[in-house]
Structures are given as structure tokens and as C-alpha cells.
Design an enzyme around this catalytic site. Sequence first.
Site, short mmCIF file in Angstrom:
data_model
loop_
_atom_site.label_atom_id
_atom_site.label_comp_id
_atom_site.label_asym_id
_atom_site.label_seq_id
_atom_site.Cartn_x
_atom_site.Cartn_y
_atom_site.Cartn_z
N ARG A 180 0.66 -1.29 0.01
CA ARG A 180 -0.08 -0.11 0.18
C ARG A 180 0.87 1.43 -0.09
NH1 ARG A 180 -4.97 -0.71 4.23
NH2 ARG A 180 -4.87 1.71 3.99
N ARG A 182 11.24 5.93 3.52
CA ARG A 182 11.47 7.21 3.49
C ARG A 182 12.28 7.74 4.80
NH1 ARG A 182 5.97 9.62 2.41
NH2 ARG A 182 7.17 11.54 2.76
N ASP A 227 2.21 5.12 -0.17
CA ASP A 227 1.80 6.52 0.40
C ASP A 227 1.58 7.06 -0.68
OD1 ASP A 227 2.08 5.21 2.79
OD2 ASP A 227 4.04 6.26 3.23
N TYR A 279 11.86 -1.89 -3.15
CA TYR A 279 11.81 -0.28 -3.39
C TYR A 279 13.18 0.09 -3.81
CZ TYR A 279 7.02 -0.09 -1.30
OH TYR A 279 5.69 -0.03 -1.00
#
Length: 263
Positions: A46, A193, A48, A105
Site C-alpha cells: 500500500r 523514506r 503512500d 523499493y
Amino acid sequence: MDLAYDGAGFHGWARQDGLRTVQGELEAALATVLRVPSLSVTCAGRTDTGVHARGQVAHVDVEAAEPDRLRRQLDGLLPDDISVRRVAMAADGFDARFSALWRRYAYRIADHPETVDPLTRGHVLAWRRPLDLGLIEQAATLLLGRHDFAAFCKRREGATTIRTLLSLTWEREPGGLLVGSVVADAFCHHMVRSLVGCLVAVGEGRRPPEWAGEVLAGQTRDPSVTVVPAHGLTLEEVGYPPDDELAGQALAARRVRTLEDEA
């Protein structure tokens, strides 16, 4: 379904009333094509608000559908910032979220004037100070393994922050772009992040490499760790086990993680 999307125009993946989301757009298109009042799509990760994807995976339970035709129909209905790259009948036991073994990622940073390109500003972070790759790599090794990543996560009620960080590598591409590749069994809210924000502080020389390990050991959200902007982050790939292990993996993934679990 294998999906790609530009996250700039979305308030993340998850459906939200009154807001444009990837899940909302996809479910609306599927309902139109399949002529059903509503349905629910499950994704592997999911993302952001503002986060992109090249390798998102999703599944939906339907009565019947011809995969190639469905992909073409969706392609004609969905906006240009979402692409359905492939549609296939799922193997028995497949769950896009819980059957996944890992997610990968990438975070892209232009930290030298010659690498800052206005044409890539939508998915590359322009950082005005040079970063030391060697220092970043030293710090990154301290974060690998199964840990409580609460220091790098935005807590959610009832959710665990224990994750297994399988890989955290950085390299300079031939043109000078700095790219971090992060692989874990799963990620909690803002985790990638925040990890990148910690490593950027080390790369600038503002913090020593061992600081990353100290933050991790604190097991509480550290306000000194910057959460870097979303637009530099892209979900690149999701890994799954062989078909005969999908159901078992989905069952195992539903158990709450603990530090005593095998990495």
C-alpha cells in the site's frame, strides 16, 4: 494484475472517500468492465501519497474473466497515470499481499548539479549537497536483519513494527545518479523514506555511520530522522514463492511478527 503508476496525482494506494487513489480508480474501472456494483482489490504494497510503482501486484476475486480482454478493457478506461501491464488467472492460494515473500523499493537521488534533470524531477529527489556513498554503505549494514523498526515508522494502532530488512544497497549509476535499493519482507508506514532520511544525514557527514544503529536500537520514533519526500520512491518488484507454496506463505504472513521469528 501487474500494475505501474505515477503516484504524483494520487493520495496513495488505499481507497479514501473524496480523494483520488489508485485503488479507487482501479476498482471503479473493474466494476464498469465486469458490470458489478462493487468489488475489492488487494495489493502487495500500500504505497503512500506520491509514491510511484513499476512492479505493484494486485488481485481481485471475480466470477469469470478473460485475462487479455480484461487488460485491454481496463487500458481503455483507466487514466494515463495507471497502466495494467499484465492480467492472469491466479494460482490456487494466491494472495497479492500475504503470499509475497518480499518487496523491493528504489529511492533515486540527484546530489550533484550535473545529475539534476528537470525532466526526471517527478521521480528523482534533487539534493543540493553531495552525499558520500562509502559512509552511506557503512551505515546501511547496521540496519540489516530482523528488528523492531519503530524508530523509522509511523505507528498504526494494533500493527507491529517488526520487519526483516533483507537488503539495503546503494550505487551510483553511470550518469552519477545515486540509487538505493531496499528489500524487506514487508514495510511499515514511512519506513523506507525514514531509512533514506537517516542515511542521507550520514552521507552528508552530519552524523557518523554508527548513528543509524543507535537510532534503530532506540525502538521509538526519532524526530531527528528526516522523512524524505515521497516522489523519489518507487515500488519496483514483489517476490512470490512457487505456486505450491503460495497458500502456506499467506498463512504464515498473517501471523504477527516477533523478534524471535526466523529471519
